[in-house]
Design a protein around this motif. Structure first.
Motif, PDB file in Angstrom:
ATOM      1  N   HIS A 111       0.948  -1.118   0.057  1.00 27.82           N
ATOM      2  CA  HIS A 111      -0.151   0.063  -0.284  1.00 27.82           C
ATOM      3  C   HIS A 111       0.793   1.216  -0.308  1.00 27.82           C
ATOM      4  N   HIS A 112       0.602   1.945  -1.240  1.00 27.34           N
ATOM      5  CA  HIS A 112       1.335   3.410  -1.023  1.00 27.34           C
ATOM      6  C   HIS A 112       0.308   4.554  -0.810  1.00 27.34           C
ATOM      7  N   LEU A 113       0.433   4.901   0.570  1.00 26.98           N
ATOM      8  CA  LEU A 113      -0.703   5.780   1.006  1.00 26.98           C
ATOM      9  C   LEU A 113      -0.274   7.113   0.691  1.00 26.98           C
ATOM     10  N   ALA A 114      -0.475   7.652  -0.641  1.00 24.83           N
ATOM     11  CA  ALA A 114       0.062   8.709  -0.961  1.00 24.83           C
ATOM     12  C   ALA A 114      -0.953  10.130  -0.614  1.00 24.83           C
ATOM     13  N   HIS A 115      -2.406   9.690  -0.588  1.00 23.19           N
ATOM     14  CA  HIS A 115      -3.234  10.779  -0.430  1.00 23.19           C
ATOM     15  C   HIS A 115      -4.386   9.991   0.686  1.00 23.19           C
ATOM     16  N   ALA A 116      -5.110  10.876   1.226  1.00 20.24           N
ATOM     17  CA  ALA A 116      -6.129  10.639   2.387  1.00 20.24           C
ATOM     18  C   ALA A 116      -7.339   9.780   1.860  1.00 20.24           C
ATOM     19  N   HIS A 117      -7.387   9.849   0.358  1.00 17.08           N
ATOM     20  CA  HIS A 117      -8.618   8.990   0.010  1.00 17.08           C
ATOM     21  C   HIS A 117      -8.354   7.608  -0.231  1.00 17.08           C
ATOM     22  N   ILE A 118      -6.932   7.164   0.054  1.00 15.50           N
ATOM     23  CA  ILE A 118      -6.645   5.615   0.176  1.00 15.50           C
ATOM     24  C   ILE A 118      -6.965   5.204   1.396  1.00 15.50           C
ATOM     25  N   LYS A 119      -7.763   4.104   1.517  1.00 17.26           N
ATOM     26  CA  LYS A 119      -7.969   3.669   2.802  1.00 17.26           C
ATOM     27  C   LYS A 119      -7.047   2.667   3.502  1.00 17.26           C
ATOM     28  N   TYR A 120      -6.812   2.808   4.791  1.00 15.56           N
ATOM     29  CA  TYR A 120      -5.783   1.992   5.380  1.00 15.56           C
ATOM     30  C   TYR A 120      -6.508   0.760   5.570  1.00 15.56           C
ATOM     31  N   PRO A 121      -5.873  -0.398   6.104  1.00 10.43           N
ATOM     32  CA  PRO A 121      -6.606  -1.688   6.134  1.00 10.43           C
ATOM     33  C   PRO A 121      -7.281  -1.629   7.425  1.00 10.43           C
ATOM     34  N   ALA A 122      -8.682  -2.382   7.062  1.00  7.64           N
ATOM     35  CA  ALA A 122      -9.668  -2.178   8.417  1.00  7.64           C
ATOM     36  C   ALA A 122      -9.074  -3.275   9.479  1.00  7.64           C
TER      37      ALA A 122
ATOM     38  N   LYS B 122       3.018 -30.367  15.506  1.00  8.28           N
ATOM     39  CA  LYS B 122       3.008 -28.922  15.987  1.00  8.28           C
ATOM     40  C   LYS B 122       2.461 -28.007  14.655  1.00  8.28           C
ATOM     41  N   GLY B 123       1.594 -27.096  14.935  1.00 10.43           N
ATOM     42  CA  GLY B 123       1.219 -26.213  13.768  1.00 10.43           C
ATOM     43  C   GLY B 123       1.005 -24.524  14.626  1.00 10.43           C
ATOM     44  N   LEU B 124       0.293 -24.081  13.721  1.00 15.16           N
ATOM     45  CA  LEU B 124       0.121 -22.734  14.282  1.00 15.16           C
ATOM     46  C   LEU B 124      -1.289 -22.136  13.949  1.00 15.16           C
ATOM     47  N   GLU B 125      -1.655 -21.491  15.187  1.00 18.04           N
ATOM     48  CA  GLU B 125      -3.071 -20.659  15.029  1.00 18.04           C
ATOM     49  C   GLU B 125      -2.979 -19.218  14.755  1.00 18.04           C
ATOM     50  N   THR B 126      -3.807 -18.654  14.133  1.00 21.23           N
ATOM     51  CA  THR B 126      -3.822 -17.132  13.739  1.00 21.23           C
ATOM     52  C   THR B 126      -5.318 -16.620  14.238  1.00 21.23           C
ATOM     53  N   ARG B 127      -4.981 -15.298  14.229  1.00 21.16           N
ATOM     54  CA  ARG B 127      -6.447 -14.564  14.571  1.00 21.16           C
ATOM     55  C   ARG B 127      -6.091 -13.063  14.000  1.00 21.16           C
ATOM     56  N   GLY B 128      -7.103 -12.446  13.331  1.00 22.56           N
ATOM     57  CA  GLY B 128      -7.219 -11.227  12.842  1.00 22.56           C
ATOM     58  C   GLY B 128      -7.332 -10.321  14.071  1.00 22.56           C
ATOM     59  N   VAL B 129      -6.949  -9.098  13.697  1.00 21.53           N
ATOM     60  CA  VAL B 129      -7.154  -7.782  14.818  1.00 21.53           C
ATOM     61  C   VAL B 129      -7.424  -6.747  13.866  1.00 21.53           C
ATOM     62  N   SER B 130      -8.523  -6.052  14.647  1.00 19.61           N
ATOM     63  CA  SER B 130      -9.142  -4.762  13.851  1.00 19.61           C
ATOM     64  C   SER B 130      -9.203  -3.503  14.999  1.00 19.61           C
ATOM     65  N   CYS B 131      -9.420  -2.364  14.850  1.00 19.40           N
ATOM     66  CA  CYS B 131      -9.239  -1.251  15.480  1.00 19.40           C
ATOM     67  C   CYS B 131     -10.620  -0.615  15.522  1.00 19.40           C
ATOM     68  N   VAL B 132     -10.910  -0.210  16.726  1.00 17.62           N
ATOM     69  CA  VAL B 132     -12.432   0.242  17.005  1.00 17.62           C
ATOM     70  C   VAL B 132     -12.148   1.475  18.020  1.00 17.62           C
ATOM     71  N   GLY B 133     -13.087   2.391  17.646  1.00 22.13           N
ATOM     72  CA  GLY B 133     -13.150   3.694  18.403  1.00 22.13           C
ATOM     73  C   GLY B 133     -13.694   3.527  20.009  1.00 22.13           C
ATOM     74  N   GLN B 134     -13.984   4.874  20.382  1.00 21.43           N
ATOM     75  CA  GLN B 134     -14.608   4.879  21.997  1.00 21.43           C
ATOM     76  C   GLN B 134     -16.011   4.180  21.854  1.00 21.43           C
TER      77      GLN B 134
ATOM     78  N   ASN C  50      -9.158   3.365  11.556  1.00 19.66           N
ATOM     79  CA  ASN C  50      -7.760   2.924  10.929  1.00 19.66           C
ATOM     80  C   ASN C  50      -6.963   2.212  11.817  1.00 19.66           C
ATOM     81  N   MET C  51      -6.212   1.307  11.462  1.00 17.69           N
ATOM     82  CA  MET C  51      -5.460   0.586  12.456  1.00 17.69           C
ATOM     83  C   MET C  51      -4.251   1.567  12.896  1.00 17.69           C
TER      84      MET C  51
ATOM     85  N   LEU D 206      -2.613   1.931  16.645  1.00 15.62           N
ATOM     86  CA  LEU D 206      -0.943   1.811  16.802  1.00 15.62           C
ATOM     87  C   LEU D 206      -0.635   3.146  17.519  1.00 15.62           C
ATOM     88  N   GLN D 207      -1.196   4.050  17.320  1.00 12.61           N
ATOM     89  CA  GLN D 207      -0.913   5.294  18.039  1.00 12.61           C
ATOM     90  C   GLN D 207      -1.572   5.496  19.436  1.00 12.61           C
TER      91      GLN D 207
END
Length: 1639
Positions: free
Chosen positions: A303-314, A853-865, A871-872, A876-877
């Motif tokens: 992702h090359h986020l040059a402008h604000a209209h490009i969405k960050y990953p949810a 042996k294997g691996l388990e994964t889970r997704g992570v998202s960001c929510v507001g108050q 945005n993720m 992060l901040q």
């Protein structure tokens, strides 16, 4: 003149077209571009001389365009290169020196410019060939090199390159080459070898090695590094047992492949393991190290986020893939073997699950921040600007690590176009009022009347810092500027904040004595009227104090009198009495009458109102028989100074009978007629004088409206006013009376002009800028931030001016501070356990069952108050650590052990206890032996119970005792308050508290105390000033007669303590003095004589009573100054000077009738001032009655006597007393004062006389009797206020402390209180724990599931707490959350490194050596660089000689470093042993090295003689020449070489020969062992060692000569036969040889 410009990009050609001109310019310009720029030589045929042309100069001309001219220099040169006269070259072939050109206009210059690259590195100058090579000579310091750079001509619009000729029109081309210095070649420098390793085999033959490492890499063409490894064979005394296999077998694995998804076509091919069984393989067994950055990832979304209209990953989702590796069995000789020889029954692990890598992704860069340098300053340092970007994807699974998230670059490097930086300068307020109280000691403050204090004091003012916008702008002192932080003015010395001042004291005058009362005069002699007048007396001002308040006391006193007269007749007695008829009898005497004024000066007679006295006075000349009476004596002193009701002043005079009358002569007057009395000082005892009050304040005078009057010195004043005072007539010792009682003409003035004080308005500075608000957001429940500003009063209001504002300090809440946003992570469900797919497993060797042996994964998202998605990057901040997205899992296999789930933890029993949870084996696992292993399958877990009990304990030292700060912000802001800074009393001291939990780890102090301190009341002892006693009484005058000093003193009662005021300078008796001049009357008593009695003559019978007789008088001793003549004033005679006592009786002479009668002797004339011995003095008298007959002549009329010093003649001179101490006003402490001394008149015999006596002799007084002086003020130290407490020096740990400081505004002077030592105060900061991420050291290289091959070394990241002193305090591990986001920290570090474990027999590299010390490149011991280099290396280890062909190369690397040193290298040698010695190279820090020293200067290790020493008994000496062994002497040839060795005579070979050596005066070659005989011209010993024949002959002749001498002496000394007595027996002569060769 207009121009158009056409650019032709392909050819870089520019054509200018003049709108109204010809097209010649285009042709000229094109022709110019085609001409070469370089200078060229034109060689004629068959000639040694040629023309040489220089470069064309710039195009010059009056106007820009085609009319320009270019010139160049042409000269004639010889083919060898030297210049000669131009006549030697052919003029036909001379190149042109001038040509037409196109002159570029000035505005064209803005279109193009030169662009230069950076200078390349310095390389050696090429010689005749094009190759670079080192100089042949030895390099001493450096070699000449050359640097190049590229220069282009570019358009300023788009930076494209055009022909250089275009820019050459505007300016000369910048140089493309410059000379430089290349340091001398530096050879590789390596350390000494380590000791030999152990033998590689315990039996049979093996190898051992030793290594060394690189200390400095070769530079500038130096010698390359030598081999870092030495290998040698070794053998053990134990033979290997027979039948043991010769080879070892090891399972060797390759590196894991990149992680990939299973549905790729190449999954089977890439996963298949192929094994090479060939025995002749020469495969190099070094592993290729694949960096993760080089892997190709097929499932990345960049992702090359040059402008604000490009969405960050949810949300962030992870993918699980698999990776494989090669496995093979290797033999110790490097050959491959069958896999079963290594694996036995277990199959090796060749596949595993993994996370598909994701690279770090970032947003585009933000725009650049403003440049930090916005103005042009003097330091010329550039500014910088920043830009940043944020991370939008965390790297996963070994993806690319994040690039730098912040960039910094220089800006405004030159800054010529920037405005000048503002200057900051100190400004000051007006001076405060003058105060004396601070100068007083504690003792004096209690005693002094503060309202009356005057004299020297101090005044203070405030300093503040302001910004001056421009240097050139003039500014007045009163210019008000906005105050700024005082730290901006730190570079300048602040102005003085304290100065001396003075408060005027009462006037002090030194006056003369009163003059005698004058005559009765009219008030004004110009307008006399009435019958009342005044008698006056005056006194003069000798000295008066300056700069004081008030005036001197009255100088004139009056006494009213009757019948005043301004002018009087003065009668002076004239000549003798001249008889009118006969020679005796009545007659007249002429007297001189003049009119004089009150001062005794002659005035015209018309001034005297009354008629003049008669010019002739009646008198009588006695006849020969008449009684003769002497002249009247002088009037006695008046008995009273003034007349009162009960007493009046009287004085008398007398005369005596000089001759008795004869028969028929005139009789003598009666006794009362011989004495006269008169009234004196008949004025009443009432004295009046004018008394003036102090001058009033300056008030406006309506009659003198002179506003804006300009005085003579040019200063404009506000207005002229008047001062008024009251003047009244005062009766002495009574009070005010009517003014007519005082002389109106002497009345002081009552009104005088003055300058009205100007109205002064209050002046304040503008408000300072508001203090900054926090730049970051605030947490939700935080208190509101405030900002403040202040202003400073620089001039107080005075004289009715505008008053100062009340508000000097303002505070307000910060506006629009955003509350920190609240975001949180939302985790998705864990996926099922992912294993390597079955399709992959089938193509690979390994376990076939789908489990493990294997691996388990889970997704992570960001929510507001409110739960909305965000945005993720927001999480992060703001959301804290990222939750883990991956975890290991296991799918049970058939043979796995099955266990029940863990039970709940047991209950805690309190702090310090532990809790337990359990599980158990289930099913068939209970019987499996592997499952019963509790180390692999623990059935019980114990953990410590959480505990909230904390222990607080004091830590560190107490702070200094800190007094409470009395200043309240805003109360006296900007004005120097008059409070005394308190330096003692009750304060508080602080000590940090360490808050410790049960694990003895430091935790936040808020868990133990509110403030983080133990606070304790403390006391600072107050300073005690030096205390002196009160003044003693005045001592008697130091002079018993005349002027001296009187002294009083204070002595020390208490010394100063705790920084109190020091004592003044004390003498040895610990006293301080004050001295005043004093005067002692030389005698308070004087002799007073009464008039002589009548001359008493002893008469016989009835003879007339005349002739010689005796007269007497009374002499009394009285106190000086007494006026009465009564016996009351008489004192004892012993109190008066006996030597000066007048005679009580004297011989007198009463003339008989008819005798000559003489008047009494007149006074003696004066001797000369110098009392010369040859001079005399005279006195005279005259005849009162001549003798009756000539037979009895009159006695002498003139007497004279010699002038004798100290007898009849005296000299006089002035003498002054010592100075008094500096006298101040009574209420002054210091400042301007005066000192005095007194004047005496000294007679030559040492007697003190009245000063008038010296004046009578005309002596001029040149002594200064009073002068100004200064008593320095005891100024106490003045300090600034304490600065605010600074921020803690450390944000955590035990070493943090807060500091505040103050500075000295005024040092102590004289006896002022000294400055305290404590100008800086520190207090500890609260003891907060320091949390730190700690990277462990790299683990040893581990290869999973194999013995050797490609593996990984890992390091761990742990959070530790410590006390701030990193090296001393222990580091305790704590929860990772306390340090922050562990995932963020891990992605910034390299946590895994590929590594290689060598298999037995592999030839491999050692680990990297440690970095060498930092070394600089130096010339003659001095470095020309700041950054040094350090090196490290890896050596090659050979385990089996069969594999040495496959060995890798040794490697080394360098890195820059700071703080390097210059090293020098020097050859060192050991001592000689058998003509051998060791030689090594040593670095200047004592490290032995190889390389670095000049090989040409290496000392020799072996010693050789040339030619070789082949003679018998010879050997090579340390000096390199042949010598002989002990007991042998060298015999040299004429050329200085050894001829042969001969045995030294008389020397035992076993003993050391006593051989004298010669320094080789006769031989060119030096020799250390020579015989004494070698110095003789005739050598007694032959070449064969035998004594020569002539030696025996000389010995025989010597022996015969000795016998002859003995015989001769015997004959001479034979005894005579005539003597009968036998002589004493003679002792035989013995000759003893003492071994001296010289005998």
């Amino acid at each position: 003149m207009g121009w158009t410009m056409t650019l032709k990009d392909d050819f870089g050609v520019i054509a200018w077209t003049r709108q109204a001109g010809s097209y010649l310019s285009l042709f000229l310009l094109l022709s110019l571009f085609s001409i070469s720029v370089r200078s060229d030589n034109v060689y004629p045929r068959d000639h040694h001389f040629s023309w040489k042309a220089g470069q064309w100069g710039q195009c010059t001309g009056e106007e820009c365009g085609s009319g320009g001219v270019q010139t160049r220099t042409i000269w004639c040169i010889h083919m060898e290169g030297w210049t000669t006269h131009h006549s030697h070259c052919q003029h036909m072939e001379k190149p042109e020196s001038q040509r037409q050109c196109f002159k570029v206009c000035d505005w064209h210059q803005d279109l193009f410019e030169w662009e230069v690259s950076e200078w390349e590195s310095c390389v050696l100058v090429p010689f005749f060939s094009n190759e670079l090579k080192l100089r042949a000579t030895e390099c001493i310091t450096a070699q000449h090199g050359i640097q190049r750079r590229k220069v282009y001509c570019v358009r300023t619009s788009n930076r494209t390159t055009v022909s250089s000729r275009i820019c050459e029109f505007f300016s000369q081309k910048p140089p493309v080459e410059q000379a430089c210095l290349v340091p001398c070649p530096q050879d590789c420098v390596v350390s000494d070898f380590t000791s030999w390793s152990g033998c590689s085999k315990t039996c049979g033959a093996g190898l051992q090695h030793r290594t060394r490492h690189v200390l400095a890499t070769p530079m500038y063409g130096g010698a390359i590094c030598p081999n870092l490894t030495e290998t040698r064979t070794c053998s053990s005394h134990v033979d290997c047992p027979a039948g043991e296999d010769e080879y070892q077998y090891s399972l060797k694995v390759g590196a894991w492949s990149e992680c990939r998804m299973p549905h790729h076509k190449d999954a089977l091919l890439s996963g298949r393991t192929t094994v090479d069984f060939s025995t002749m393989s020469n495969e190099n067994n070094t592993a290729m190290l694949h960096t993760l950055a080089s892997h190709q990832h097929f499932h990345h979304n960049h992702h090359h986020l040059a402008h604000a209209h490009i969405k960050y990953p949810a949300s962030w989702e992870l993918e699980v893939g698999y990776q494989t590796r090669h496995v093979r069995c290797t033999r110790s000789d490097g050959k491959n073997a069958m896999l079963s020889l290594c694996t036995k029954d277990k199959s090796p692990l060749t596949f595993q699950t993994c996370v598909i890598p994701k690279d770090c992704q970032t947003s585009d860069w933000s725009s650049w921040s403003p440049c930090s340098k916005t103005c042009r300053s003097t330091d010329l340092s550039p500014g910088y600007r920043l830009r940043s970007r944020i991370m939008t994807q965390i790297p996963v699974g070994g993806g690319k690590r994040c690039p730098a998230l912040e960039e910094k670059e220089a800006c405004n490097i030159i800054g010529d176009l920037l405005p000048n930086c503002p200057r900051y300068v100190w400004r000051t307020t007006d001076w405060g009022e003058c105060r004396i109280l601070p100068l007083l000691s504690q003792q004096n403050r209690r005693l002094a009347n503060i309202s009356l204090l005057c004299g020297g004091g101090i005044q203070t003012r405030k300093t503040y810092c302001v910004q001056v916008p421009d240097v050139s702008a003039p500014h007045h002192r009163k210019e008000v500027s906005r105050p700024v932080n005082a730290g901006l003015c730190d570079g300048e010395e602040p102005p003085l904040a304290v100065q001396h001042c003075s408060i005027p004291c009462q006037h002090y005058c030194l006056l003369t004595e009163w003059s005698p009362w004058g005559a009765c005069l009219y008030d004004s002699c110009e307008e006399p009227h009435g019958k009342k007048g005044f008698r006056q007396r005056r006194r003069e001002v000798l000295w008066e104090s300056s700069g004081t308040l008030g005036t001197c006391p009255h100088l004139t006193e009056f006494i009213p009198c009757d019948d005043p007269a301004c002018y009087l007749w003065q009668v002076q007695q004239g000549g003798r009495c001249i008889p009118t008829k006969n020679s005796c009898g009545p007659g007249t005497a002429i007297q001189n009458v003049t009119c004089v004024n009150a001062k005794g000066e002659d005035v015209p007679d018309a001034y005297c109102v009354e008629g003049p006295p008669l010019a002739e006075e009646a008198c009588e000349v006695p006849c020969s028989a008449d009684c003769v009476v002497g002249p009247w004596s002088s009037w006695s002193t008046c008995s009273h100074s003034c007349a009162s009701k009960t007493a009046e002043g009287r004085q008398s005079r007398t005369r005596t009978v000089l001759a008795i009358p004869g028969k028929d002569g005139k009789a003598c007057p009666a006794g009362p007629a011989l004495e006269q009395w008169r009234v004196c000082n008949d004025h009443p005892c009432v004295v009046f004088h004018w008394e003036a009050s102090a001058w009033g304040p300056c008030i406006e005078d309506t009659s003198m409206a002179l506003n804006g009057t300009s005085l003579q010195n040019g200063t404009v004043t506000c207005a002229v006013g008047v001062q008024i005072r009251k003047v009244i007539c005062v009766k002495m010792n009574a009070g005010p009376v009517v003014n007519k009682r005082c002389s109106d003409s002497s009345r002081p003035e009552t009104v005088r002009p003055c300058l009205l004080p100007c109205k002064r308005d209050c002046i304040v500075t503008p408000f300072s800028e508001w203090t900054s608000c926090p730049s970051t957001c605030l947490p939700e429940n935080a208190t509101a931030a405030t900002q403040s500003r202040y202003r400073t009063i620089i001039q107080r209001a005075a004289n009715g001016g505008q008053e100062c504002p009340d508000t000097l300090y303002e505070e307000r809440e910060c506006e629009s501070l955003r509350v920190c946003p609240v975001y949180r992570w939302r985790t998705h469900k864990w996926s099922s356990c992912s294993l390597v797919p079955e399709s992959v497993r089938r193509g690979l060797s390994g376990p076939g069952e789908t489990c493990g042996k294997g691996l388990e994964t889970r997704g992570v998202s960001c929510v507001g108050q409110s739960g909305e998605s965000a945005n993720m990057t927001e999480c992060l901040q703001w959301a804290g650590p990222l939750p883990p997205q991956i975890r290991e899992c296991r799918v049970a296999c058939k043979d796995d052990c099955t266990l029940t789930a863990w039970s709940k933890f047991s209950e805690c029993a309190g702090c310090g206890s532990s809790r337990i949870r359990k599980r158990s084996l289930a099913g068939r696992s209970k019987k499996k032996e592997t499952c019963l292993n509790k180390e692999l399958y623990p059935l019980e877990e114990t953990e410590t119970c959480p505990c909230d009990e904390f222990l607080s304990q004091p830590y560190g030292n107490w702070s200094a005792c800190i007094l409470p700060d009395p200043s309240v912000l805003g109360s006296s802001q900007g004005w120097m308050s008059h409070r005394e800074v308190k330096e003692c009393g009750q304060g508080l001291r602080y000590r940090a508290v360490a808050c410790i939990n049960q694990q003895e780890n430091l935790v936040s102090p808020a868990l133990c105390t509110e403030s983080g301190y133990i606070v304790e009341v403390c006391h600072i002892p107050c300073p005690i000033d030096c205390k002196l006693s009160d003044w003693s009484a005045w001592s008697p005058c130091s002079a018993s007669c005349g002027s001296g000093l009187k002294i009083r003193s204070k002595w020390l009662r208490e010394k100063a303590f705790n920084g109190g005021r020091p004592c003044p300078k004390l003498d040895l008796k610990n006293q301080v003095y004050e001295a005043l001049p004093c005067y002692s009357e030389c005698s308070q008593y004087e002799w007073r004589a009464e008039p002589w009695s009548i001359c008493t003559i002893n008469t016989v019978d009835d003879l007339p009573a005349c002739g010689e007789g005796v007269q007497s008088r009374k002499i009394r001793c009285v106190k000086k100054g007494t006026t009465g003549n009564g016996e009351d004033s008489t004192v004892e005679d012993s109190l008066c000077d006996q030597e000066e006592m007048p005679p009580r009786a004297q011989v007198c002479y009463l003339a008989c009738p008819n005798d000559c009668v003489m008047a009494p002797w007149g006074p003696w004339s004066n001797c000369p001032v110098q009392c010369d011995q040859d001079t005399s003095r005279n006195r005279s008298r005259h005849i009162l009655r001549p003798a009756a007959s000539d037979n009895s002549p009159c006695p002498e009329m003139v007497q004279s006597e010699s002038c004798v010093l100290n007898s009849t003649c005296f000299t006089y001179q002035y003498r002054v007393s010592d100075w008094s101490t500096c006298q101040l006003s009574e209420n002054a402490i210091c400042g301007q004062g005066s000192r005095f001394r007194l004047l005496d008149c000294i007679r030559s015999d040492g007697k003190v006389m009245e000063v008038q006596k010296c004046e009578q002799f005309g002596l001029i007084n040149k002594w200064i009797l009073s002068e100004s002086c200064v008593v320095n003020c005891p100024v106490s130290c003045v300090l600034s206020e304490w600065s605010p407490w600074a921020e803690c020096t450390h944000s955590c740990g035990s070493r943090g402390q807060s500091v505040r400081s103050r500075r000295i505004l005024q040092d102590a002077q004289e006896e002022g209180r000294p400055c305290p030592n404590q100008l800086i105060q520190t207090k500890p900061c609260p003891l907060r724990p320091c949390y730190l991420w700690v990277l462990s050291d790299w683990s040893p290289c581990t290869v999973a599931g194999a013995a050797c091959g490609e593996g990984l070394r890992r390091r761990n990241l742990s959070c530790v707490v410590h006390w701030g002193n990193w090296h001393e305090s222990p580091r305790q591990p704590v929860k990772e959350e306390l340090c922050g986001d562990v995932l963020r920290q891990r992605i910034q570090q390299e946590m895994e490194q590929p590594c290689f474990v060598p298999c037995p027999g592999d030839c491999h590299l050692t680990e990297w050596s440690s970095w060498s010390s930092c070394q600089l490149t130096c010339l003659e011991g001095r470095s020309f660089e700041t950054t040094g280099r350090q090196a490290r290396s890896r050596a090659v280890i050979i385990q089996d000689m069969e594999n040495q062909d496959s060995c890798p190369h040794q490697v080394f690397e360098t890195q820059p470093c700071k703080g390097g040193k210059c090293h020098s290298y020097q050859w060192r040698t050991g001592g000689w042993s058998n003509n051998e010695r060791t030689v090594w190279c040593q670095r200047s820090d004592g490290v032995n090295v190889t390389g670095g020293c000049f090989p040409q200067k290496r000392p020799t290790t072996l010693r050789h003689c040339h030619p070789p020493c082949t003679k018998p008994f010879s050997h090579c000496t340390p000096s390199g020449v042949c010598g002989c062994e002990k007991g042998y002497t060298e015999v040299m040839t004429t050329h200085g070489f050894l001829d042969y060795c001969t045995r030294t005579p008389g020397v035992d070979n076993n003993k050391k020969a006593d051989v004298k050596t010669n320094s080789g005066r006769l031989k060119p070659g030096p020799s250390k062992a020579k015989d004494l005989y070698n110095e003789w011209t005739l050598r007694p010993v032959g070449p064969d060692g035998r004594v020569k024949l002539w030696v025996y002959a000389v010995t025989a002749v010597g022996f015969i000569l000795i016998l002859f001498i003995i015989a001769l002496s015997f004959l001479v000394c034979k005894p005579s036969k005539t003597t009968k007595t036998s002589p004493p027996p003679q002792k035989p002569l013995t000759l003893a040889y003492d071994g001296d060769m010289d005998m």
